[in-house]
Write an enzyme that holds these catalytic residues in place. Structure first.
Site, PDB file in Angstrom:
ATOM      1  N   GLY A 259       0.829  -0.870   0.243  1.00 21.41           N
ATOM      2  CA  GLY A 259       0.023  -0.014   0.430  1.00 21.41           C
ATOM      3  C   GLY A 259       0.751   1.284  -0.196  1.00 21.41           C
ATOM      4  N   SER A 260       0.537   1.946  -0.112  1.00 20.77           N
ATOM      5  CA  SER A 260       0.505   3.679   0.547  1.00 20.77           C
ATOM      6  C   SER A 260       1.811   3.712   1.416  1.00 20.77           C
ATOM      7  CB  SER A 260       0.328   4.708   0.444  1.00 20.77           C
ATOM      8  OG  SER A 260      -0.549   4.321   1.862  1.00 20.77           O
TER       9      SER A 260
ATOM     10  N   VAL B 208       0.188   4.520   5.589  1.00 23.28           N
ATOM     11  CA  VAL B 208      -0.596   3.061   6.138  1.00 23.28           C
ATOM     12  C   VAL B 208       1.079   2.166   6.088  1.00 23.28           C
ATOM     13  CG1 VAL B 208      -1.655   0.976   5.285  1.00 23.28           C
ATOM     14  CG2 VAL B 208      -2.641   3.002   4.460  1.00 23.28           C
ATOM     15  N   GLY B 209       1.707   2.079   5.233  1.00 22.94           N
ATOM     16  CA  GLY B 209       2.605   0.602   5.944  1.00 22.94           C
ATOM     17  C   GLY B 209       3.659   1.641   6.427  1.00 22.94           C
TER      18      GLY B 209
ATOM     19  N   GLU C 242       5.722  -4.077   1.247  1.00 21.78           N
ATOM     20  CA  GLU C 242       5.656  -3.486  -0.160  1.00 21.78           C
ATOM     21  C   GLU C 242       4.884  -2.314  -0.509  1.00 21.78           C
ATOM     22  OE1 GLU C 242       7.442  -4.947  -3.212  1.00 21.78           O
ATOM     23  OE2 GLU C 242       8.935  -6.714  -1.129  1.00 21.78           O
TER      24      GLU C 242
ATOM     25  N   CYS D 132       2.705   0.108  -8.878  1.00 21.85           N
ATOM     26  CA  CYS D 132       4.028   1.044  -7.884  1.00 21.85           C
ATOM     27  C   CYS D 132       5.033   1.440  -8.536  1.00 21.85           C
ATOM     28  CB  CYS D 132       4.190  -0.142  -6.283  1.00 21.85           C
ATOM     29  SG  CYS D 132       4.324  -1.655  -8.069  1.00 21.85           S
TER      30      CYS D 132
HETATM   31  P1  NAD Z   1      -3.403   2.030   0.916  1.00 22.65           P
HETATM   32  O1  NAD Z   1      -2.426   2.653   1.370  1.00 22.65           O
HETATM   33  O2  NAD Z   1      -4.755   2.574   0.343  1.00 22.65           O
HETATM   34  O3  NAD Z   1      -4.788   1.242   0.954  1.00 22.65           O
HETATM   35  C1  NAD Z   1      -3.131  -0.257   1.071  1.00 22.65           C
HETATM   36  C2  NAD Z   1      -4.193  -1.217   2.488  1.00 22.65           C
HETATM   37  O4  NAD Z   1      -4.138  -0.557   3.325  1.00 22.65           O
HETATM   38  C3  NAD Z   1      -5.430  -1.482   2.184  1.00 22.65           C
HETATM   39  O5  NAD Z   1      -6.779  -2.497   1.726  1.00 22.65           O
HETATM   40  C4  NAD Z   1      -6.064  -0.796   2.941  1.00 22.65           C
HETATM   41  O6  NAD Z   1      -7.597  -1.201   3.680  1.00 22.65           O
HETATM   42  C5  NAD Z   1      -5.236  -1.240   4.162  1.00 22.65           C
HETATM   43  N1  NAD Z   1      -5.337   0.025   5.142  1.00 22.65           N
HETATM   44  C6  NAD Z   1      -5.878   1.116   5.591  1.00 22.65           C
HETATM   45  N2  NAD Z   1      -5.678   1.937   6.129  1.00 22.65           N
HETATM   46  C7  NAD Z   1      -5.149   0.401   7.138  1.00 22.65           C
HETATM   47  C8  NAD Z   1      -4.746   0.753   8.199  1.00 22.65           C
HETATM   48  N3  NAD Z   1      -4.903   2.321   9.570  1.00 22.65           N
HETATM   49  N4  NAD Z   1      -4.374  -0.886   8.720  1.00 22.65           N
HETATM   50  C9  NAD Z   1      -4.006  -1.846   8.490  1.00 22.65           C
HETATM   51  N5  NAD Z   1      -4.812  -1.493   6.958  1.00 22.65           N
HETATM   52  C10 NAD Z   1      -5.100  -0.220   6.870  1.00 22.65           C
HETATM   53  O7  NAD Z   1      -3.324   1.945  -0.861  1.00 22.65           O
HETATM   54  P2  NAD Z   1      -3.723   1.658  -2.050  1.00 22.65           P
HETATM   55  O8  NAD Z   1      -4.497   2.877  -2.759  1.00 22.65           O
HETATM   56  O9  NAD Z   1      -4.908   0.691  -1.845  1.00 22.65           O
HETATM   57  O10 NAD Z   1      -2.810   1.086  -3.319  1.00 22.65           O
HETATM   58  C11 NAD Z   1      -1.892   2.474  -3.669  1.00 22.65           C
HETATM   59  C12 NAD Z   1      -0.536   2.210  -2.809  1.00 22.65           C
HETATM   60  O11 NAD Z   1       0.132   1.283  -3.409  1.00 22.65           O
HETATM   61  C13 NAD Z   1       0.584   3.033  -3.649  1.00 22.65           C
HETATM   62  O12 NAD Z   1       1.588   4.096  -2.719  1.00 22.65           O
HETATM   63  C14 NAD Z   1       1.535   2.289  -4.426  1.00 22.65           C
HETATM   64  O13 NAD Z   1       3.083   2.540  -5.145  1.00 22.65           O
HETATM   65  C15 NAD Z   1       1.277   0.994  -2.991  1.00 22.65           C
HETATM   66  N6  NAD Z   1       1.665  -0.470  -3.899  1.00 22.65           N
HETATM   67  C16 NAD Z   1       3.094  -1.293  -3.746  1.00 22.65           C
HETATM   68  C17 NAD Z   1       3.055  -2.627  -4.277  1.00 22.65           C
HETATM   69  C18 NAD Z   1       4.855  -2.786  -4.259  1.00 22.65           C
HETATM   70  O14 NAD Z   1       4.876  -4.523  -3.874  1.00 22.65           O
HETATM   71  N7  NAD Z   1       5.456  -1.556  -3.432  1.00 22.65           N
HETATM   72  C19 NAD Z   1       2.639  -2.382  -5.142  1.00 22.65           C
HETATM   73  C20 NAD Z   1       1.134  -2.409  -5.377  1.00 22.65           C
HETATM   74  C21 NAD Z   1       0.724  -1.300  -4.777  1.00 22.65           C
END
Ligand code: NAD
Length: 511
Positions: A240-241, A244-245, A262, A296
Site C-alpha cells: 500500500g501507500s 499506511v505502511g 511493499e 507501484c
Molecule cells: P492504501 O495504502 O490506501 O491501502 C492499502 C491497504 O491498506 C488497503 O487494504 C487498505 O484497506 C489498508 N489499510 C488502510 N488503512 C489501514 C490501517 N489503518 N491499518 C491496516 N490496514 C490499512 O493503498 P492503495 O491506494 O490501495 O494502493 C496504492 C498504493 O499501494 C500506492 O502507494 C502503490 O505504490 C502501493 N503499492 C505498492 C506495491 C509494492 O509492491 N511496492 C504494489 C502495489 C501497490
C-alpha cells in the site's frame, strides 16, 4: 455479466470466509462496489465485524497447527491444484479484475497469469525450503540451519493488484506451512471473493481444514487495525501507500512482530546520450501510461541527457497524442480509468501544484466526462517538464503523470537525480555504453530494489525477489529467496560425541 456468474459473484456477497465456509451477512456493514469503467454498481459486499474477525483468526490458528505437520511437497500439491483451477478461470477472473479495478483486459488476464506462474514457482519451492550445513568448530558436532513455518500470516493488499499480490504472499506462504489471513482493499473486494471461491473447490476436494486460507473484507481502520495489533499474527505483509505502511510498521513493531512492506514508488528512467531511443520511448510510454499510472512501478520521472532531450520530448509528445483512452474492456484502448473520483481529484490537485511550483504541462491534463466517460474516472495522461526537487515530483501521485527532467554532463548526475527521492522501488537506464550501465548497477549506482538496463521500470517477472528500499519499505516478495521471509530460521547444533566442549575454546571444568 457472464463472468460474474461464472465466478459466482452475486448481487449480495458475504465478505468473510475461512475456506469453503462463508459468514452470515445479516446486520453487517456493507460496501457497494462500483466499476470505474462505466460507473455501474457491480455488487454489494458485507464486511467483517469484530466477532467474524475473532472467529476467523481462531480457526486460522488451529489450521496452521495442522498444516505445519503436512510435508512441504504435499502442501505444494495443493498449490498445484490451485494453479490448475486458476487456469480454468483465467478469462473470467481477468475480466473481473479489469472491470472492478479498471486496468486493461490484457493486464487483468496478465495478473491471473502471474498467479498461475507463482503457483508453479511455489510448487517447485515446496521441495527447496533448504538451510545451510556449516562445519562446526567443535569435534563430533554438527551445525546447520533450518526453516519452520511461522503460523498465521496476515496479508493486507492494495487495490491496484487485487489478485497477483495476494498470490505472491499466499502461494509462497502456504508451501512454507502457514495459514493465510487476507484483507483485500475495500475498493476491490469482489476479485478477492472470486478467488476465495476458486480456492474453496480445492479445499473441499482435498478435505482441507477450514482456516487455511481466510478472507476478511473490511475497513483498514477496523479489520486492518485488528490485524496489526494481533499477536497471533507473527508476520503481516502490507502492500500500500507509504503512509499506511509506516503506520503498520510502527504498530506491528510495538508488539515485536514482523512486517513485509511493499510501499509506494517514484520510479525514474534515465535516458543517456548513448540510449537506443527505439527502445526507450515505447518503454517510457508503457511504464507511465499502463494501468493509468497506477502501478507501484509506474514510470513517474524520465531523466534525459541534454543532447537527446528535445528528440525524446518530441517523440513522447507524439506518442501521447496517439493514445486511445476508454473502456479497458476494449482491447484497442491504451488507457482506462483511474480507480475512483477521489483519485481524479488527486490528479487534478497534483497538476495544480506542479504549475504552482514552476512545471509545464506538455500534453494532457483534462478530466474526461460524458458518454463512455460517464463514471467520471477517466483522465488524459500527462507529460510535463519539471525539476526533480519540486515537492510534487518528490511525491508518488497515483495517476498517469510523467515528469521530464533534463540533465547535463556525466551519467553520475543522472544517477544522483534518480536516487534523489525518498522512495526506492524501481529504476532503469537506457544506454548502449557498458561503463554507464555497469555504474548504474554498481554500489554507487541506483539505490532501488529493482534496477533495469534497457527495459522500463514496470512489469517485473515473478522469478526475481520483488520490492524496494528506503521508504518503499525494504520488503521482498515473490521469487528468488523471498520465501525465507515467511518462515522462522532455527540454528541447530548437535553433539554426537562423548565430551562437552564449549564454543570459542572456553573451559568450564566442574568436579
Ligand atoms: P492504501 O495504502 O490506501 O491501502 C492499502 C491497504 O491498506 C488497503 O487494504 C487498505 O484497506 C489498508 N489499510 C488502510 N488503512 C489501514 C490501517 N489503518 N491499518 C491496516 N490496514 C490499512 O493503498 P492503495 O491506494 O490501495 O494502493 C496504492 C498504493 O499501494 C500506492 O502507494 C502503490 O505504490 C502501493 N503499492 C505498492 C506495491 C509494492 O509492491 N511496492 C504494489 C502495489 C501497490
Amino acid at each position: 455479466m457472464q463472468f460474474l456468474d461464472e465466478l459466482a459473484i452475486n448481487k449480495d456477497n458475504a465478505g468473510v470466509s475461512t475456506g469453503y465456509e462463508w459468514s452470515d451477512i445479516a446486520g453487517k456493514e456493507k460496501i457497494e462496489v462500483v466499476s470505474p469503467v462505466d460507473g455501474r454498481a457491480i455488487a454489494t459486499v458485507f464486511t467483517a465485524d469484530e466477532n467474524d474477525y475473532m472467529k476467523t483468526v481462531a480457526q486460522a490458528v488451529t489450521a496452521a497447527r495442522q498444516w505445519r505437520l503436512t510435508p512441504a511437497p504435499k502442501r505444494g500439491e495443493i498449490v498445484r491444484q490451485i494453479g490448475n483451477e486458476l487456469r480454468r478461470y483465467k478469462q473470467s477472473l481477468g475480466a473481473l479484475v479489469s472491470y472492478e479495478m479498471g486496468k486493461s483486459l490484457q493486464e487483468g488476464q496478465g495478473e491471473v497469469q502471474e498467479m498461475i506462474d507463482i503457483c508453479d514457482f511455489a510448487v517447485g519451492q515446496s521441495r527447496q525450503l533448504y538451510g545451510f550445513t556449516m562445519h562446526s568448530e567443535r569435534e563430533e558436532h554438527r551445525l546447520y540451519d533450518q526453516y519452520h513455518p511461522l503460523g498465521v500470516v496476515g496479508v493486507i493488499t492494495a487495490f491496484n493488484f487485487p489478485a497477483a499480490v495476494w498470490s505472491w504472499n499466499a502461494m509462497v506462504g502456504s508451501v512454507c506451512g502457514n495459514a493465510l489471513l487476507w484483507k483485500p482493499s475495500s475498493k476491490t473486494p469482489l476479485t478477492a471473493i472470486a478467488i476465495q471461491k476458486i480456492l474453496g473447490s480445492v479445499i473441499r476436494k482435498n478435505a482441507l481444514p477450514e482456516g487455511l486460507f481466510n478472507l476478511v473484507v473490511g475497513r483498514g481502520s477496523v479489520v486492518g487495525e485488528a490485524m496489526l495489533a494481533d499477536k497471533r499474527l507473527p508476520l503481516i505483509s502490507v502492500t500500500g501507500s507509504i503512509e499506511v505502511g509506516r503506520h503498520a510498521a510502527e504498530a506491528v513493531a510495538a508488539r515485536l512482530g514482523k512486517c513485509i512492506l511493499e510501499l509506494g514508488g517514484n520510479n525514474g528512467v534515465i535516458i543517456t546520450a548513448n540510449a537506443d531511443l527505439k527502445l526507450a520511448v515505447p518503454a517510457v510510454v508503457f511504464g507511465a501510461v499502463g494501468t493509468a499510472g497506477q502501478r507501484c512501478t509506474s514510470t513517474r520521472r524520465v531523466i534525459i541527457h541534454d543532447s537527446v532531450y528535445d528528440e525524446v520530448k518530441e517523440a513522447l509528445v507524439k506518442a501521447y497524442r496517439s493514445l486511445r483512452i476508454g473502456s479497458p474492456l476494449v482491447e484497442d484502448n491504451h488507457m482506462g480509468p483511474l480507480i475512483d473520483t477521489e483519485a481524479v481529484e488527486g490528479y487534478v490537485e497534483a497538476l495544480r501544484q506542479l504549475r504552482e511550483q514552476g512545471g509545464t504541462v506538455l500534453c494532457g491534463g483534462g478530466v474526461l466526462s460524458g458518454g463512455e466517460y460517464f463514471s467520471g474516472c477517466y483522465v488524459e495522461p500527462v507529460l510535463a517538464e519539471a525539476e526533480n526537487d519540486y515537492a510534487i515530483v518528490q511525491q508518488e501521485t497515483f495517476a498517469p503523470i510523467c515528469y521530464l527532467i533534463r540533465y547535463t554532463g556525466e551519467v553520475e548526475k543522472a544517477i544522483c537525480l534518480q536516487n534523489g527521492v525518498v522512495q526506492g522501488l524501481s529504476s532503469s537506464i537506457f544506454t548502449g555504453d557498458l561503463r554507464e550501465s555497469e555504474l548504474f548497477l554498481a554500489a554507487v549506482g541506483s539505490d532501488c530494489g529493482i534496477a533495469n538496463v534497457n527495459i522500463g521500470t514496470s512489469g517485473a517477472e515473478i522469478g526475481g525477489a520483488f520490492g524496494g528500499e528506503k521508504e518503499t519499505g525494504g520488503g521482498r516478495e515473490s521469487g528468488s529467496d523471498a520465501w525465507k521471509g515467511y518462515m522462522r530460521r532455527q540454528t541447530n547444533t548437535i553433539n554426537y560425541g562423548t565430551t562437552m566442549p564449549l564454543a570459542q575454546g572456553i573451559r568450564f571444568d566442574i568436579d
